[in-house]
Design an enzyme around this catalytic site. Structure first.
Site, PDB file in Angstrom:
ATOM      1  N   CYS A  69       0.835  -1.207   0.000  1.00  0.00           N
ATOM      2  CA  CYS A  69       0.000   0.000   0.000  1.00  0.00           C
ATOM      3  C   CYS A  69       0.873   1.261   0.000  1.00  0.00           C
ATOM      4  O   CYS A  69       1.843   1.357   0.754  1.00  0.00           O
ATOM      5  CB  CYS A  69      -0.918  -0.006   1.217  1.00  0.00           C
ATOM      6  N   CYS A  73       0.181   5.003   6.884  1.00  0.00           N
ATOM      7  CA  CYS A  73      -0.482   4.814   8.187  1.00  0.00           C
ATOM      8  C   CYS A  73       0.507   4.148   9.150  1.00  0.00           C
ATOM      9  O   CYS A  73       0.977   3.023   8.882  1.00  0.00           O
ATOM     10  CB  CYS A  73      -1.730   3.962   8.020  1.00  0.00           C
ATOM     11  N   CYS A  76       0.268   0.413  10.252  1.00  0.00           N
ATOM     12  CA  CYS A  76      -0.170  -0.636   9.322  1.00  0.00           C
ATOM     13  C   CYS A  76       0.943  -1.493   8.735  1.00  0.00           C
ATOM     14  O   CYS A  76       1.855  -0.992   8.063  1.00  0.00           O
ATOM     15  CB  CYS A  76      -0.986  -0.024   8.194  1.00  0.00           C
ATOM     16  N   CYS A 113     -16.290  -9.518   5.470  1.00  0.00           N
ATOM     17  CA  CYS A 113     -15.677  -8.221   5.183  1.00  0.00           C
ATOM     18  C   CYS A 113     -14.410  -8.426   4.366  1.00  0.00           C
ATOM     19  O   CYS A 113     -13.520  -9.182   4.764  1.00  0.00           O
ATOM     20  CB  CYS A 113     -15.358  -7.517   6.504  1.00  0.00           C
ATOM     21  N   CYS A 145     -19.442  -6.659   3.358  1.00  0.00           N
ATOM     22  CA  CYS A 145     -18.788  -5.411   3.744  1.00  0.00           C
ATOM     23  C   CYS A 145     -17.448  -5.342   3.009  1.00  0.00           C
ATOM     24  O   CYS A 145     -16.826  -6.368   2.771  1.00  0.00           O
ATOM     25  CB  CYS A 145     -18.569  -5.408   5.263  1.00  0.00           C
ATOM     26  N   CYS A 205     -19.579   1.676   8.413  1.00  0.00           N
ATOM     27  CA  CYS A 205     -18.815   1.018   9.471  1.00  0.00           C
ATOM     28  C   CYS A 205     -17.588   1.883   9.688  1.00  0.00           C
ATOM     29  O   CYS A 205     -16.736   1.988   8.804  1.00  0.00           O
ATOM     30  CB  CYS A 205     -18.422  -0.391   9.029  1.00  0.00           C
ATOM     31  N   ARG A 277     -18.029  -3.271  17.606  1.00  0.00           N
ATOM     32  CA  ARG A 277     -17.249  -4.476  17.285  1.00  0.00           C
ATOM     33  C   ARG A 277     -15.893  -4.477  17.959  1.00  0.00           C
ATOM     34  O   ARG A 277     -15.099  -3.547  17.795  1.00  0.00           O
ATOM     35  CB  ARG A 277     -17.052  -4.577  15.768  1.00  0.00           C
TER      36      ARG A 277
HETATM   37  N1  SAM Z   1      -6.770   0.407   3.078  1.00  0.00           N
HETATM   38  C1  SAM Z   1      -8.053   0.587   3.612  1.00  0.00           C
HETATM   39  C2  SAM Z   1      -8.126   1.725   4.600  1.00  0.00           C
HETATM   40  O1  SAM Z   1      -7.119   2.103   5.144  1.00  0.00           O
HETATM   41  O2  SAM Z   1      -9.235   2.201   4.838  1.00  0.00           O
HETATM   42  C3  SAM Z   1      -8.644  -0.665   4.237  1.00  0.00           C
HETATM   43  C4  SAM Z   1      -7.802  -1.598   5.068  1.00  0.00           C
HETATM   44  S1  SAM Z   1      -7.151  -0.952   6.586  1.00  0.00           S
HETATM   45  C5  SAM Z   1      -5.988  -2.215   7.004  1.00  0.00           C
HETATM   46  C6  SAM Z   1      -8.499  -1.102   7.754  1.00  0.00           C
HETATM   47  C7  SAM Z   1      -8.266  -0.664   9.170  1.00  0.00           C
HETATM   48  O3  SAM Z   1      -7.504  -1.626   9.872  1.00  0.00           O
HETATM   49  C8  SAM Z   1      -7.519   0.627   9.423  1.00  0.00           C
HETATM   50  O4  SAM Z   1      -8.317   1.764   9.249  1.00  0.00           O
HETATM   51  C9  SAM Z   1      -7.123   0.478  10.880  1.00  0.00           C
HETATM   52  O5  SAM Z   1      -8.121   1.028  11.719  1.00  0.00           O
HETATM   53  C10 SAM Z   1      -7.056  -1.041  11.080  1.00  0.00           C
HETATM   54  N2  SAM Z   1      -5.681  -1.485  11.360  1.00  0.00           N
HETATM   55  C11 SAM Z   1      -4.676  -1.634  10.464  1.00  0.00           C
HETATM   56  N3  SAM Z   1      -3.555  -2.038  11.065  1.00  0.00           N
HETATM   57  C12 SAM Z   1      -3.832  -2.149  12.388  1.00  0.00           C
HETATM   58  C13 SAM Z   1      -3.063  -2.523  13.533  1.00  0.00           C
HETATM   59  N4  SAM Z   1      -1.774  -2.840  13.442  1.00  0.00           N
HETATM   60  N5  SAM Z   1      -3.677  -2.532  14.726  1.00  0.00           N
HETATM   61  C14 SAM Z   1      -4.989  -2.200  14.836  1.00  0.00           C
HETATM   62  N6  SAM Z   1      -5.755  -1.844  13.790  1.00  0.00           N
HETATM   63  C15 SAM Z   1      -5.190  -1.810  12.583  1.00  0.00           C
HETATM   64  C1  DTB Z   2     -11.339  -2.718  11.468  1.00  0.00           C
HETATM   65  O1  DTB Z   2     -11.617  -1.698  12.093  1.00  0.00           O
HETATM   66  N1  DTB Z   2     -10.496  -3.643  11.895  1.00  0.00           N
HETATM   67  C2  DTB Z   2     -10.326  -4.688  10.921  1.00  0.00           C
HETATM   68  C3  DTB Z   2     -11.389  -4.302   9.856  1.00  0.00           C
HETATM   69  N2  DTB Z   2     -11.846  -3.041  10.307  1.00  0.00           N
HETATM   70  C4  DTB Z   2     -11.006  -4.227   8.432  1.00  0.00           C
HETATM   71  C5  DTB Z   2      -8.908  -4.752  10.427  1.00  0.00           C
HETATM   72  C6  DTB Z   2      -7.911  -4.977  11.522  1.00  0.00           C
HETATM   73  C7  DTB Z   2      -6.593  -5.150  10.915  1.00  0.00           C
HETATM   74  C8  DTB Z   2      -5.525  -5.437  11.943  1.00  0.00           C
HETATM   75  C9  DTB Z   2      -4.154  -5.535  11.342  1.00  0.00           C
HETATM   76  C10 DTB Z   2      -3.965  -6.656  10.380  1.00  0.00           C
HETATM   77  O2  DTB Z   2      -4.399  -7.808  10.657  1.00  0.00           O
HETATM   78  O3  DTB Z   2      -3.334  -6.442   9.335  1.00  0.00           O
HETATM   79 FE1  SF4 Z   3      -2.906   1.218   3.299  1.00  0.00          FE
HETATM   80 FE2  SF4 Z   3      -2.816   0.084   5.691  1.00  0.00          FE
HETATM   81 FE3  SF4 Z   3      -3.263   2.688   5.489  1.00  0.00          FE
HETATM   82 FE4  SF4 Z   3      -5.182   0.958   4.675  1.00  0.00          FE
HETATM   83  S1  SF4 Z   3      -4.424   1.223   6.773  1.00  0.00           S
HETATM   84  S2  SF4 Z   3      -4.465   2.788   3.608  1.00  0.00           S
HETATM   85  S3  SF4 Z   3      -3.863  -0.716   3.911  1.00  0.00           S
HETATM   86  S4  SF4 Z   3      -1.370   1.612   4.866  1.00  0.00           S
END
Ligand code: SAM
Ligand code: DTB
Ligand code: SF4
Length: 340
Positions: A69, A73, A76, A113, A145, A205, A277
């Site tokens: 990506c 973030c 992430c 989802c 979703c 959501c 959730r």
């Molecule tokens: N790329 C899209 C976005 O950012 O909206 C969708 C996928 S993103 C991985 C979905 C959500 O996962 C993020 O908004 C964040 O709240 C959660 N998330 C990602 N990495 C995480 C982590 N290490 N711990 C907790 N939540 C995480």
């Molecule tokens: C949300 O708030 N939590 C989920 C779902 N929406 C998409 C994602 C959590 C991702 C946690 C980090 C990972 O497993 O990569």
């Molecule tokens: Fe990309 Fe992760 Fe940010 Fe979603 S949360 S936009 S997958 S870097």
């Protein structure tokens, strides 16, 4: 405004709970800081007025497009710029995604989802495949979703036409703290996508993450921002940061479970009819802490061994959790309380 009564068996109702969209930070903070036992009593009272039974929705999560990506973030593991060991993969094939959805359904999930590590949706064959995935998940009788990053209104319309029930797009934190964690997009961008989703009649959501170094006011402001939308989001995921090696937040100390419980409780009080959730971070929680989150009003979990890329409690752990709670999985397609 009052949430209306729904009539299906086991359906929740909210006829006596006022639904507000005019909360102030002082009010939210005062709730948050209540003695824990008072806060839990308030949250459970709201919860019971709306959700009359011990149902927990089981949602299944699948990363249909992992890694690579372009966004930054800080939490992430899928951001290309951090060396986290997550490899960039192609979009999964439609049949492979539908096989996974079928398995999740057989295991008891009612909501599926699909997550993509995209900054935004781009028109073209990949988006067409995602639309096909949505149609396939709907054909299985599950709630569908997606979380695909930023969307235009016309893309939201196409997802709606494909049958999408809900779109996940988290605010993640307060506007003030957001820039500490992500600089490749703005809070306004986030809110704009949510508005496009809402305008097309797709359920929203949206939630956030705690444990990134934000203050309690940041957490309260995030919930306030969600709760002051009309209507409220139908679904509010609360994630505890899963610190991943290689990300800028890798060394954050673990979240105190009781802080998570407090946030679940405040979310429940502010947004009585939303599904709250318990999302990322459950594996780092004891079963007792998760049960307290349920007492606080959480009524959904992501189940299955992996979230998107990180691990989650096992199926057996979660069946034990539900059994110990005396909870049963929410059936598909039940009526939901109206959220405004
Ligand atoms: N790329 C899209 C976005 O950012 O909206 C969708 C996928 S993103 C991985 C979905 C959500 O996962 C993020 O908004 C964040 O709240 C959660 N998330 C990602 N990495 C995480 C982590 N290490 N711990 C907790 N939540 C995480
Ligand atoms: C949300 O708030 N939590 C989920 C779902 N929406 C998409 C994602 C959590 C991702 C946690 C980090 C990972 O497993 O990569
Ligand atoms: Fe990309 Fe992760 Fe940010 Fe979603 S949360 S936009 S997958 S870097």
């Amino acid at each position: 405004m009052h949430a209306t009564h729904a009539h299906a068996p086991h359906s929740p109702s909210a006829n006596e709970v006022p639904i507000r969209s005019d909360w102030t930070l002082a009010e939210v903070r005062a709730l948050h800081d209540l003695p824990l036992l008072d806060l839990l009593y308030r949250a459970q009272s709201v919860h019971r007025a709306v959700w009359k039974d011990n149902k927990v929705q089981l949602c299944s999560l699948l990363s249909v497009k992992t890694g690579g990506c372009p966004e930054n973030c800080g939490y992430c593991p899928q951001a290309a710029r951090y060396d986290t060991g997550v490899k960039a993969e192609k979009l999964m094939s439609v049949p492979a995604v539908l096989d996974s959805a079928k398995q999740a359904k057989d295991a008891g999930a009612t909501r599926f989802c699909m997550g993509a590590a995209w900054r935004e949706v781009k028109e073209g064959p990949q988006f067409e495949s995602v639309l096909e995935m949505v149609r396939g998940v709907k054909a299985l009788g599950m709630e569908a979703c997606c979380t695909l990053g930023m969307l235009s209104e016309s893309q939201a319309k196409r997802l709606k036409d494909a049958g999408l029930d809900a779109y996940n797009h988290n605010l993640d934190s307060s506007e003030a703290f957001y820039g500490e964690i992500i600089t490749t997009r703005t809070y306004e961008d986030r809110k704009r996508t949510l508005a496009h989703v809402r305008a097309q009649g797709i359920n929203v959501c949206s939630g956030g993450i705690i444990g990134m170094g934000e203050s309690v006011d940041d957490r309260c402001t995030m919930l306030l921002t969600l709760a002051n939308q009309t209507p409220h989001p139908e679904s509010v995921p609360i994630n505890a940061l899963v610190p991943v090696e290689g990300t800028p937040l890798a060394n954050r100390p673990p979240v105190d479970p009781l802080e998570l419980v407090r946030l679940m409780a405040v979310a429940r009080i502010l947004m009585p009819a939303a599904m709250v959730r318990m999302s990322a971070g459950r594996q780092q929680l004891s079963q007792e802490a998760q049960l307290l989150c349920m007492v606080a009003g959480a009524n959904s979990i992501f189940f299955g061994d992996t979230l998107l890329t990180t691990s989650n409690p096992t199926f057996e752990d979660d069946m034990r959790l539900l059994k110990n709670a005396g909870a049963t999985p929410l059936q598909p397609n039940v009526d939901r309380p109206k959220v405004s």
